[in-house]
Write a protein that holds these residues in place. Structure first.
Motif, PDB file in Angstrom:
ATOM      1  N   LEU A  96       0.845  -1.180   0.000  1.00  0.00           N
ATOM      2  CA  LEU A  96       0.000   0.000   0.000  1.00  0.00           C
ATOM      3  C   LEU A  96       0.884   1.235   0.000  1.00  0.00           C
ATOM      4  O   LEU A  96       2.043   1.201   0.410  1.00  0.00           O
ATOM      5  CB  LEU A  96      -0.981   0.023   1.166  1.00  0.00           C
ATOM      6  N   VAL A  97       0.335   2.317  -0.513  1.00  0.00           N
ATOM      7  CA  VAL A  97       0.992   3.625  -0.471  1.00  0.00           C
ATOM      8  C   VAL A  97       0.130   4.505   0.410  1.00  0.00           C
ATOM      9  O   VAL A  97      -1.075   4.642   0.177  1.00  0.00           O
ATOM     10  CB  VAL A  97       1.149   4.238  -1.874  1.00  0.00           C
ATOM     11  N   VAL A  98       0.736   5.061   1.449  1.00  0.00           N
ATOM     12  CA  VAL A  98      -0.004   5.873   2.404  1.00  0.00           C
ATOM     13  C   VAL A  98       0.502   7.311   2.357  1.00  0.00           C
ATOM     14  O   VAL A  98       1.623   7.587   1.928  1.00  0.00           O
ATOM     15  CB  VAL A  98       0.118   5.310   3.838  1.00  0.00           C
ATOM     16  N   ARG A 137      10.808  12.680   9.468  1.00  0.00           N
ATOM     17  CA  ARG A 137       9.676  12.895  10.378  1.00  0.00           C
ATOM     18  C   ARG A 137       8.902  14.161  10.023  1.00  0.00           C
ATOM     19  O   ARG A 137       7.671  14.178  10.050  1.00  0.00           O
ATOM     20  CB  ARG A 137      10.204  12.986  11.812  1.00  0.00           C
ATOM     21  N   ALA A 138       9.604  15.234   9.693  1.00  0.00           N
ATOM     22  CA  ALA A 138       8.950  16.524   9.435  1.00  0.00           C
ATOM     23  C   ALA A 138       8.338  16.614   8.046  1.00  0.00           C
ATOM     24  O   ALA A 138       7.601  17.558   7.752  1.00  0.00           O
ATOM     25  CB  ALA A 138       9.949  17.660   9.643  1.00  0.00           C
ATOM     26  N   THR A 139       8.624  15.642   7.181  1.00  0.00           N
ATOM     27  CA  THR A 139       8.130  15.634   5.805  1.00  0.00           C
ATOM     28  C   THR A 139       6.831  14.849   5.722  1.00  0.00           C
ATOM     29  O   THR A 139       6.645  13.850   6.418  1.00  0.00           O
ATOM     30  CB  THR A 139       9.186  15.018   4.865  1.00  0.00           C
ATOM     31  N   SER A 140       5.941  15.268   4.844  1.00  0.00           N
ATOM     32  CA  SER A 140       4.685  14.554   4.622  1.00  0.00           C
ATOM     33  C   SER A 140       4.687  13.935   3.229  1.00  0.00           C
ATOM     34  O   SER A 140       5.557  14.198   2.410  1.00  0.00           O
ATOM     35  CB  SER A 140       3.499  15.512   4.769  1.00  0.00           C
ATOM     36  N   GLY A 141       3.671  13.078   2.970  1.00  0.00           N
ATOM     37  CA  GLY A 141       3.466  12.603   1.616  1.00  0.00           C
ATOM     38  C   GLY A 141       3.552  11.104   1.418  1.00  0.00           C
ATOM     39  O   GLY A 141       3.542  10.317   2.371  1.00  0.00           O
ATOM     40  N   ALA A 142       3.630  10.707   0.141  1.00  0.00           N
ATOM     41  CA  ALA A 142       3.483   9.314  -0.277  1.00  0.00           C
ATOM     42  C   ALA A 142       4.638   8.438   0.190  1.00  0.00           C
ATOM     43  O   ALA A 142       5.805   8.776   0.010  1.00  0.00           O
ATOM     44  CB  ALA A 142       3.366   9.253  -1.801  1.00  0.00           C
ATOM     45  N   LEU A 143       4.281   7.284   0.763  1.00  0.00           N
ATOM     46  CA  LEU A 143       5.258   6.333   1.297  1.00  0.00           C
ATOM     47  C   LEU A 143       4.780   4.921   1.013  1.00  0.00           C
ATOM     48  O   LEU A 143       3.616   4.591   1.256  1.00  0.00           O
ATOM     49  CB  LEU A 143       5.411   6.542   2.799  1.00  0.00           C
ATOM     50  N   ILE A 144       5.686   4.063   0.511  1.00  0.00           N
ATOM     51  CA  ILE A 144       5.334   2.680   0.181  1.00  0.00           C
ATOM     52  C   ILE A 144       5.542   1.778   1.389  1.00  0.00           C
ATOM     53  O   ILE A 144       6.560   1.868   2.072  1.00  0.00           O
ATOM     54  CB  ILE A 144       6.201   2.141  -0.975  1.00  0.00           C
ATOM     55  N   VAL A 145       4.584   0.882   1.642  1.00  0.00           N
ATOM     56  CA  VAL A 145       4.699  -0.127   2.692  1.00  0.00           C
ATOM     57  C   VAL A 145       4.408  -1.487   2.057  1.00  0.00           C
ATOM     58  O   VAL A 145       3.402  -1.643   1.348  1.00  0.00           O
ATOM     59  CB  VAL A 145       3.712   0.138   3.839  1.00  0.00           C
ATOM     60  N   ALA A 146       5.275  -2.467   2.307  1.00  0.00           N
ATOM     61  CA  ALA A 146       5.059  -3.823   1.792  1.00  0.00           C
ATOM     62  C   ALA A 146       4.236  -4.633   2.780  1.00  0.00           C
ATOM     63  O   ALA A 146       4.347  -4.462   3.990  1.00  0.00           O
ATOM     64  CB  ALA A 146       6.394  -4.512   1.528  1.00  0.00           C
ATOM     65  N   LYS A 147       3.427  -5.545   2.237  1.00  0.00           N
ATOM     66  CA  LYS A 147       2.601  -6.405   3.093  1.00  0.00           C
ATOM     67  C   LYS A 147       3.230  -7.773   3.348  1.00  0.00           C
ATOM     68  O   LYS A 147       2.730  -8.525   4.189  1.00  0.00           O
ATOM     69  CB  LYS A 147       1.222  -6.609   2.453  1.00  0.00           C
ATOM     70  N   ASN A 148       4.285  -8.102   2.615  1.00  0.00           N
ATOM     71  CA  ASN A 148       4.921  -9.408   2.808  1.00  0.00           C
ATOM     72  C   ASN A 148       6.404  -9.317   2.460  1.00  0.00           C
ATOM     73  O   ASN A 148       6.839  -8.378   1.793  1.00  0.00           O
ATOM     74  CB  ASN A 148       4.205 -10.490   1.981  1.00  0.00           C
ATOM     75  N   PRO A 149       7.208 -10.306   2.884  1.00  0.00           N
ATOM     76  CA  PRO A 149       8.651 -10.250   2.621  1.00  0.00           C
ATOM     77  C   PRO A 149       9.026 -10.588   1.185  1.00  0.00           C
ATOM     78  O   PRO A 149      10.171 -10.365   0.787  1.00  0.00           O
ATOM     79  CB  PRO A 149       9.216 -11.299   3.591  1.00  0.00           C
ATOM     80  N   VAL A 150       8.081 -11.105   0.399  1.00  0.00           N
ATOM     81  CA  VAL A 150       8.378 -11.467  -0.985  1.00  0.00           C
ATOM     82  C   VAL A 150       8.637 -10.226  -1.827  1.00  0.00           C
ATOM     83  O   VAL A 150       9.622 -10.144  -2.576  1.00  0.00           O
ATOM     84  CB  VAL A 150       7.225 -12.288  -1.595  1.00  0.00           C
TER      85      VAL A 150
END
Length: 294
Positions: A96-98, A137-150
Motif C-alpha cells: 500500500l501507499v499511504v 519525520r517533518a516531511t509529509s506525503g506518499a510512502l510505500i509499505v510492503a505487506k509481505n517479505p516477498v
C-alpha cells in the motif's frame, strides 16, 4: 507454513530468457530466494516443473511459490498504532501507499516505541507491515509499505535502480532560476550528528532537479525530482544555496515562524512487483501548503 503464490505471464521482451535469468533479472528475485525455489522444485511453467535452464516463451504462465521460512527479513513487530490515522492512496494484495502526515516518524528507533506510521499501518492491516523506504519525520506525503517479505526486496531494487520515482513539492525562501539541476555532494556534519552538510565528511554524490511552480514576493514553490537519495538531500542543498526549505527546524534560521517543514512527497510512479505495471500515485498538497503567504 505461511506461503505466497504468484502467476507471472512471460512478455515478448522476456521470451527466450532462461528461467534463471527470468527470475533474477526480469522479476528481480534475490539469488538466495531463487536458490530455495530451485531446491524445493516449486517453479511451474504452464503447470509443470522445469529446470532453471529452460527458456521461457511469450505467454508462458510461471507459477512461483514462496515460503516464509526462506526469508531472512525479521517479522515486523510494531505496536501502539491507530488505524484511523492511516490515509491510503493506493492498495493491492502486496503493498500500500499511504499519505504520511508531517510530524510522525516512519518507524520506531527503539524497542517498544509507539505512535509511528508503521505502528498505525500495522493496526490498519491487522497483519505485519514492512518498511520499504522512509521519509523524514517533518516531511509529509506518499510512502510505500510492503505487506509481505516477498515483494520487499523487489521494491528495494526498483527504488535503488530509479525505476520507482518520486517527485516532491517544497516552499523555499527566495527566488531561483525557472529550472535547474543541483550537483553538490553531501556528507556528515561533524558538529551536529542530526545534520548533513555539503562537502562534509564521507560525502556522496547528490543530484537534484527542480523547476519553479509558483512565486510570492519572498518565496518559491518548487517541483523537485531526486536523482540520488541522500539523507536530507533537498533540505541541505537548497539551504547551502541560500534558499532553505521554509520551516526547516535544522536548516532554516526562520523556522520558528512557521508551523511545519514545507516539504511534501507529492507524486510517485510505482512499478508493481511481478507484473511491473506502472501506477502513478498523487498525494494531495496539505492545506498548510495552500495557505502559506508572506
Amino acid at each position: 507454513m505461511q506461503k505466497w503464490q504468484y502467476h507471472c505471464t512471460v512478455t515478448a521482451a522476456q521470451s527466450g530468457h532462461r528461467l534463471k535469468q527470468y527470475l533474477r533479472r526480469d522479476l528481480l528475485i534475490p539469488k538466495t530466494i531463487c536458490y530455495y525455489l530451485r531446491i524445493r522444485r516449486i517453479i511451474r511453467i504452464n503447470g509443470r516443473y522445469q529446470s532453471v535452464y529452460t527458456p521461457v516463451k511469450t505467454g508462458d504462465d510461471v507459477l512461483l511459490t514462496f515460503y516464509a521460512a526462506d526469508f531472512s527479513t525479521p517479522r515486523p513487530d510494531y505496536h501502539g498504532g491507530d488505524a484511523s490515522l492511516v490515509h491510503v492512496l493506493y492498495e493491492n494484495d502486496d503493498l500500500l501507499v499511504v499519505d504520511k502526515p508531517a510530524g510522525i516518524k516512519t518507524h520506531p528507533n527503539r524497542p517498544g516505541e509507539q505512535g509511528t506510521l508503521m505502528s498505525h499501518v500495522t493496526a490498519y492491516l491487522q497483519s505485519p507491515a514492512y518498511v520499504v523506504h522512509r521519509i523524514d519525520r517533518a516531511t509529509s506525503g506518499a510512502l510505500i509499505v510492503a505487506k509481505n517479505p516477498v515483494v520487499l526486496p523487489i521494491l528495494n531494487r526498483l527504488i535503488s535502480s530509479k525505476r520507482i520515482t518520486r517527485q516532491y513539492r517544497a516552499w523555499v525562501h527566495g527566488h531561483l532560476p525557472a529550472r535547474g539541476t543541483i550537483n553538490l555532494p553531501i556528507g556528515r556534519d561533524p558538529l551536529d550528528k542530526r545534520k548533513r552538510q555539503v562537502g562534509g565528511p564521507d560525502a556522496l554524490t547528490a543530484v537534484t532537479h527542480y523547476h519553479v511552480l509558483q512565486e510570492t514576493p519572498t518565496k518559491s514553490l518548487l517541483a523537485i525530482q531526486l536523482e540520488t537519495g541522500r539523507t536530507h538531500q533537498i533540505r541541505v542543498q537548497f539551504s547551502y544555496l541560500g534558499h532553505p526549505v521554509v520551516g526547516d527546524p535544522l536548516y532554516d534560521p526562520q523556522a520558528v515562524a512557521y508551523s511545519r517543514l514545507f516539504l511534501h512527497s507529492a507524486k510517485m510512479r510505482l512499478l508493481l512487483p511481478f507484473s511491473f505495471t506502472p501506477v502513478t500515485i498523487t498525494a494531495p498538497l496539505p492545506e498548510s501548503f495552500l495557505r502559506l503567504t508572506d
